[in-house]
Motif scaffolding. Structure first.
Motif, PDB file in Angstrom:
ATOM      1  N   ASN A  92       6.636   2.918   6.305  1.00  0.00           N
ATOM      2  CA  ASN A  92       5.619   1.321   6.208  1.00  0.00           C
ATOM      3  C   ASN A  92       4.952   1.488   7.467  1.00  0.00           C
ATOM      4  OD1 ASN A  92       5.331  -0.925   7.524  1.00  0.00           O
ATOM      5  ND2 ASN A  92       7.468  -1.153   8.823  1.00  0.00           N
ATOM      6  N   ASN A  93       3.543   2.543   6.839  1.00  0.00           N
ATOM      7  CA  ASN A  93       2.846   2.351   7.718  1.00  0.00           C
ATOM      8  C   ASN A  93       1.658   1.805   7.742  1.00  0.00           C
ATOM      9  OD1 ASN A  93       0.873   4.980   6.729  1.00  0.00           O
ATOM     10  ND2 ASN A  93       3.384   5.570   6.248  1.00  0.00           N
ATOM     11  N   PHE A  98      -3.392   2.888   0.974  1.00  0.00           N
ATOM     12  CA  PHE A  98      -5.186   3.926   0.640  1.00  0.00           C
ATOM     13  C   PHE A  98      -3.960   5.007  -0.332  1.00  0.00           C
ATOM     14  CE2 PHE A  98      -6.041   1.960   4.639  1.00  0.00           C
ATOM     15  CZ  PHE A  98      -7.463   1.132   4.448  1.00  0.00           C
ATOM     16  N   ALA A  99      -3.034   4.882  -0.163  1.00  0.00           N
ATOM     17  CA  ALA A  99      -1.614   5.951  -1.349  1.00  0.00           C
ATOM     18  C   ALA A  99      -2.240   5.521  -3.035  1.00  0.00           C
ATOM     19  CB  ALA A  99      -0.242   5.972  -0.827  1.00  0.00           C
ATOM     20  N   GLN A 100      -2.406   7.105  -3.536  1.00  0.00           N
ATOM     21  CA  GLN A 100      -2.680   7.130  -5.083  1.00  0.00           C
ATOM     22  C   GLN A 100      -1.936   7.377  -5.856  1.00  0.00           C
ATOM     23  OE1 GLN A 100      -7.158   7.577  -5.597  1.00  0.00           O
ATOM     24  NE2 GLN A 100      -7.281   5.173  -4.565  1.00  0.00           N
ATOM     25  N   SER A 101      -0.812   8.317  -5.319  1.00  0.00           N
ATOM     26  CA  SER A 101      -0.120   9.276  -6.029  1.00  0.00           C
ATOM     27  C   SER A 101       1.009   9.305  -5.516  1.00  0.00           C
ATOM     28  CB  SER A 101      -0.718  10.536  -6.141  1.00  0.00           C
ATOM     29  OG  SER A 101      -0.446  11.309  -5.167  1.00  0.00           O
ATOM     30  N   PRO A 102       2.413   9.759  -5.449  1.00  0.00           N
ATOM     31  CA  PRO A 102       3.612   9.282  -5.052  1.00  0.00           C
ATOM     32  C   PRO A 102       3.663  10.380  -3.755  1.00  0.00           C
ATOM     33  CG  PRO A 102       4.348   9.417  -7.626  1.00  0.00           C
ATOM     34  CD  PRO A 102       2.631   9.703  -7.057  1.00  0.00           C
ATOM     35  N   ASP A 103       3.048  11.967  -4.213  1.00  0.00           N
ATOM     36  CA  ASP A 103       2.302  12.954  -3.249  1.00  0.00           C
ATOM     37  C   ASP A 103       2.082  11.987  -2.036  1.00  0.00           C
ATOM     38  OD1 ASP A 103       3.454  14.590  -4.775  1.00  0.00           O
ATOM     39  OD2 ASP A 103       2.250  15.541  -5.257  1.00  0.00           O
ATOM     40  N   GLU A 104       0.894  11.370  -2.150  1.00  0.00           N
ATOM     41  CA  GLU A 104       0.579  10.113  -0.780  1.00  0.00           C
ATOM     42  C   GLU A 104       0.792   9.662  -0.483  1.00  0.00           C
ATOM     43  OE1 GLU A 104      -4.324  10.238  -1.020  1.00  0.00           O
ATOM     44  OE2 GLU A 104      -3.065   8.820  -2.746  1.00  0.00           O
ATOM     45  N   ASN A 115      -2.312  11.007  13.135  1.00  0.00           N
ATOM     46  CA  ASN A 115      -4.010  10.737  13.526  1.00  0.00           C
ATOM     47  C   ASN A 115      -3.942   9.208  12.898  1.00  0.00           C
ATOM     48  OD1 ASN A 115      -6.474  10.139  14.478  1.00  0.00           O
ATOM     49  ND2 ASN A 115      -7.235  11.362  13.388  1.00  0.00           N
ATOM     50  N   PRO A 116      -3.929   7.560  13.760  1.00  0.00           N
ATOM     51  CA  PRO A 116      -3.608   6.756  13.380  1.00  0.00           C
ATOM     52  C   PRO A 116      -5.143   5.858  13.943  1.00  0.00           C
ATOM     53  CG  PRO A 116      -2.918   6.875  15.901  1.00  0.00           C
ATOM     54  CD  PRO A 116      -2.981   8.051  15.101  1.00  0.00           C
ATOM     55  N   SER A 117      -5.609   6.899  13.323  1.00  0.00           N
ATOM     56  CA  SER A 117      -7.344   5.754  13.076  1.00  0.00           C
ATOM     57  C   SER A 117      -8.524   6.419  12.629  1.00  0.00           C
ATOM     58  CB  SER A 117      -7.802   6.352  15.053  1.00  0.00           C
ATOM     59  OG  SER A 117      -8.282   7.405  15.036  1.00  0.00           O
ATOM     60  N   LEU A 118      -7.684   7.240  11.596  1.00  0.00           N
ATOM     61  CA  LEU A 118      -8.210   7.157  10.542  1.00  0.00           C
ATOM     62  C   LEU A 118      -8.989   5.706   9.589  1.00  0.00           C
ATOM     63  CD1 LEU A 118      -6.574  10.595   9.023  1.00  0.00           C
ATOM     64  CD2 LEU A 118      -8.842  10.477   9.917  1.00  0.00           C
ATOM     65  N   GLY A 119     -10.027   6.276   9.682  1.00  0.00           N
ATOM     66  CA  GLY A 119     -11.036   4.680   8.888  1.00  0.00           C
ATOM     67  C   GLY A 119     -10.825   4.236   7.166  1.00  0.00           C
ATOM     68  N   ALA A 120     -10.638   3.982   7.186  1.00  0.00           N
ATOM     69  CA  ALA A 120     -10.553   3.013   5.805  1.00  0.00           C
ATOM     70  C   ALA A 120     -11.234   3.538   4.723  1.00  0.00           C
ATOM     71  CB  ALA A 120     -10.801   1.499   5.192  1.00  0.00           C
ATOM     72  N   ASP A 121     -12.482   4.555   5.057  1.00  0.00           N
ATOM     73  CA  ASP A 121     -13.712   4.928   3.769  1.00  0.00           C
ATOM     74  C   ASP A 121     -13.458   6.120   3.523  1.00  0.00           C
ATOM     75  OD1 ASP A 121     -15.616   3.474   3.138  1.00  0.00           O
ATOM     76  OD2 ASP A 121     -17.128   4.304   4.127  1.00  0.00           O
ATOM     77  N   THR A 122     -12.642   7.169   4.451  1.00  0.00           N
ATOM     78  CA  THR A 122     -11.619   8.869   4.674  1.00  0.00           C
ATOM     79  C   THR A 122     -10.740   8.831   3.647  1.00  0.00           C
ATOM     80  OG1 THR A 122     -12.594   8.554   7.218  1.00  0.00           O
ATOM     81  CG2 THR A 122     -11.556  10.240   5.849  1.00  0.00           C
ATOM     82  N   LEU A 123     -10.221   7.596   4.298  1.00  0.00           N
ATOM     83  CA  LEU A 123      -8.552   7.524   3.214  1.00  0.00           C
ATOM     84  C   LEU A 123      -8.169   6.867   1.674  1.00  0.00           C
ATOM     85  CD1 LEU A 123      -6.729   5.075   5.820  1.00  0.00           C
ATOM     86  CD2 LEU A 123      -6.096   7.628   5.640  1.00  0.00           C
ATOM     87  N   HIS A 127      -7.969  13.232  -0.828  1.00  0.00           N
ATOM     88  CA  HIS A 127      -6.274  12.956  -0.431  1.00  0.00           C
ATOM     89  C   HIS A 127      -5.636  13.099   1.101  1.00  0.00           C
ATOM     90  CE1 HIS A 127      -2.575  14.590  -3.027  1.00  0.00           C
ATOM     91  NE2 HIS A 127      -3.196  13.895  -3.478  1.00  0.00           N
ATOM     92  N   PHE A 128      -4.843  13.126   0.614  1.00  0.00           N
ATOM     93  CA  PHE A 128      -4.073  12.611   2.089  1.00  0.00           C
ATOM     94  C   PHE A 128      -3.634  13.970   2.406  1.00  0.00           C
ATOM     95  CE2 PHE A 128      -2.010   7.898   2.559  1.00  0.00           C
ATOM     96  CZ  PHE A 128      -3.817   7.643   2.251  1.00  0.00           C
ATOM     97  N   GLU A 129      -3.419  15.168   1.787  1.00  0.00           N
ATOM     98  CA  GLU A 129      -2.939  16.398   1.583  1.00  0.00           C
ATOM     99  C   GLU A 129      -4.388  16.891   2.935  1.00  0.00           C
ATOM    100  OE1 GLU A 129      -1.444  18.823  -1.904  1.00  0.00           O
ATOM    101  OE2 GLU A 129      -2.512  20.160  -0.633  1.00  0.00           O
ATOM    102  N   THR A 130      -4.914  16.628   2.225  1.00  0.00           N
ATOM    103  CA  THR A 130      -6.275  17.376   2.570  1.00  0.00           C
ATOM    104  C   THR A 130      -6.726  16.122   4.360  1.00  0.00           C
ATOM    105  OG1 THR A 130      -7.539  17.698   0.241  1.00  0.00           O
ATOM    106  CG2 THR A 130      -9.388  17.746   2.363  1.00  0.00           C
TER     107      THR A 130
END
Lengths: 195, 375
Positions: A92-93, A98-104, A115-123, A127-130
């Motif tokens: 729940n976050n 913005f997740a596009q795969s099970p990994d994400e 870091n709860p302040s990442l922007g929508a563009d970046t997300l 990939h969340f891993e990067t």
């Protein structure tokens, strides 16, 4: 604005078409169905960062996302529905959207905690891993620099070296690691700027 | 439906209806939760049922599914139908190569439309007896006994087929209420379709036998004329005719246009010779010109060309009405469809500069001197 105008504008506003927005359920449900996820996936969510903790920043690839067209709405069988809702309540976050795969999905919570302040563009773009590696690199860099400052303070107490303020006096391994982390963060930043 | 049957899903049957597992989204779940007792929901709307902890939603009436399967799942229906027909010894379509219903339709329904009485006050269409009399007048029928087997007058194969069909079971029961797997449903559907095909074929055959008996009674004495025409395979009377294609039961029905004139952009007349506009008794049902012919509405100077007709949708099956319409459409297109001002069609009668010409009509043009005398 008189009453008549006010009523008219309110009516016009209510009649106005609003862009259709996909719900979080539609997105997560689409992933569940696309990747044929099963209940065992929930146990993976318990230990999301395991496989990433070993990742070597030096060789890490910068992973970008490909744009995905999620369905406008989704209906699914009961098992898939239950799994979707379980994932949504467990992870729940705000980044889950913005997740596009099970990994994400698995990484999203850790990333949000870091870091709860990442922007929508970046997300949407990376990939969340990067992003997670980048956040960790930033944090590690801060720690190492702090360490270096402390070490200099201790070694150079009363000596002339302290006043130099450069890193030449640091051990090579520490210096190398800071360089690695700096270059990784710079690569991510460069990529971001290039867009 | 085929995807549903092959899906491996478990369905629920309740009171003659097929219930599918309910699909979920948050709104549906909210709705389900808002209903305190599932049995209560069953009573109020009857659309959602709770069975062994799973929700099912009402979808299809099984009776309706079987009754309409011919339209929604033609492949499976045809498979079942051909299996039934194979089993019946006398296949309905077997044999009728010489005097078939197609030929009967052409002679008694299409032909009278184009060969109208036109003697004084005696106008109107020919009846069955009159048509046969007219054929007898125009065609010299040699006195001889014609074979009736393999014609519409031979009722034996139909009666045998009907007997075989009577033996087959044409009843089906609905599956018992409760959970049914997709393979069980498939098995039941095939059985039900089979029963339905048997019932339908039985009715069809009965009607067919009745129709033929009536025909035999009405043409009793002149039956030999029909058998002779069928044996010959072609006939032409007063510009209307038909000709059999090979040894099959298909025909080209045609009507002669006679000579006609068309005018070009400059008002010059062109004389077109007589041709036969024909329609086949098989798909595609499009009018063609049988002879080697050229016309603005024909692509080349060749035989058997389709007539170009803008916005024309050919019918899907052969019938007397369709054949008459098609012949009229084709003839009207040739005689009245060309617009000299618009120069419509593949070619224009007069030469135009911009146009790469493939077909010329100069040789059809009537010299100015003759034009006046023709008026």
């Amino acid at each position: 604005m008189d009453l008549l105008q006010k009523i008219k504008s309110e009516r016009a506003q209510s009649k106005k078409k609003r862009p259709f927005k996909r719900r979080l359920f539609d997105k997560v449900n689409d992933l569940v169905r696309t990747y044929s996820l099963e209940e065992s996936f929930l146990s993976k969510l318990e230990v999301p960062e395991d496989y990433l903790s070993e990742a070597n920043i030096e060789f890490a690839q910068l992973r970008k996302k490909r744009p995905i067209e999620f369905p406008l709405f989704s209906l699914s069988a009961e098992e898939e529905y239950r799994l979707t809702t379980a994932i949504m309540s467990k992870v729940n976050n705000p980044y889950l959207e913005f997740a596009q795969s099970p990994d994400e999905i698995a990484i999203s919570k850790t990333l949000f905690d870091l870091n709860p302040s990442l922007g929508a563009d970046t997300l949407e773009r990376y990939h969340f891993e990067t992003l997670l590696l980048c956040e960790r690199a930033k944090k590690e860099m801060e720690d190492l620099l702090q360490q270096a400052r402390d070490r200099r303070r201790k070694e150079g107490r009363g000596s002339a070296k302290e006043s130099l303020g450069d890193g030449r006096t640091l051990p090579d391994s520490l210096e190398k690691r800071i360089d690695q982390l700096q270059s990784f963060v710079a690569r991510v930043d460069d990529l971001e700027k290039s867009h | 439906m085929r995807r549903l049957i092959g899906s491996g899903i478990d369905f629920l049957v309740e009171a003659g209806f097929l219930y599918l597992p309910l699909l979920y989204d948050p709104a549906i779940e909210k709705e389900i939760q808002a209903t305190p007792d599932p049995t209560e929901s069953k009573e109020t709307s009857g659309s959602v049922i709770l069975n062994e902890g799973k929700h099912f939603v009402k979808s299809l009436s099984l009776h309706s599914l079987v009754a309409n399967y011919e339209r929604i799942g033609k492949d499976l229906y045809d498979q079942v139908k051909s299996a039934v027909l194979r089993q019946v010894a006398g296949n309905v379509d077997r044999g009728e190569t010489s005097l078939s219903w197609k030929l009967i339709t052409i002679i008694f329904q299409v032909m009278p439309y184009f060969i109208k009485k036109n003697r004084g006050f005696e106008r109107g269409k020919f009846g069955k007896e009159e048509i046969l009399k007219l054929i007898a007048e125009k065609v010299d029928v040699p006195p001889r006994e014609y074979e009736r087997t393999n014609t519409v007058f031979d009722l034996k194969p139909l009666q045998e087929a009907l007997k075989e069909l009577e033996k087959l079971d044409s009843t089906f029961k609905l599956p018992r209420d409760g959970i049914i797997s997709s393979s069980e449903l498939n098995h039941w559907l095939q059985k039900a379709l089979r029963a339905q095909v048997v019932e339908k074929e039985r009715t069809l055959l009965k009607n067919e036998v009745l129709r033929r008996e009536q025909l035999i009674a009405s043409v009793d004495e002149d039956m030999d004329i029909l058998l002779y025409v069928a044996h010959k395979g072609s006939l032409e009377i007063n510009g209307f005719g038909f000709t059999r294609i090979g040894t099959s039961d298909d025909y080209l029905i045609y009507k002669r246009t006679g000579e006609y004139r068309l005018k070009d952009y400059y008002g010059r007349s062109y004389l077109f010779r007589d041709c036969r506009v024909a329609v086949p008794t098989f798909s595609p049902f499009k009018p063609v010109v049988m002879e080697k012919y050229k016309h603005p509405f024909l692509y080349a100077h060749d035989s058997g060309q389709e007539i170009c007709m803008h916005g024309f949708y050919p019918p899907q099956q052969f019938s007397a009405e369709n054949a008459i319409n098609l012949l009229e459409e084709g003839i009207n297109a040739l005689l009245y469809g060309y617009d000299a001002r618009r120069r419509n069609g593949y070619h224009s009668l007069d030469r135009t500069r911009e146009y790469v010409r493939t077909v010329e009509f100069e040789d059809y043009r009537i010299p100015p001197g003759e034009q006046k005398s023709l008026k």
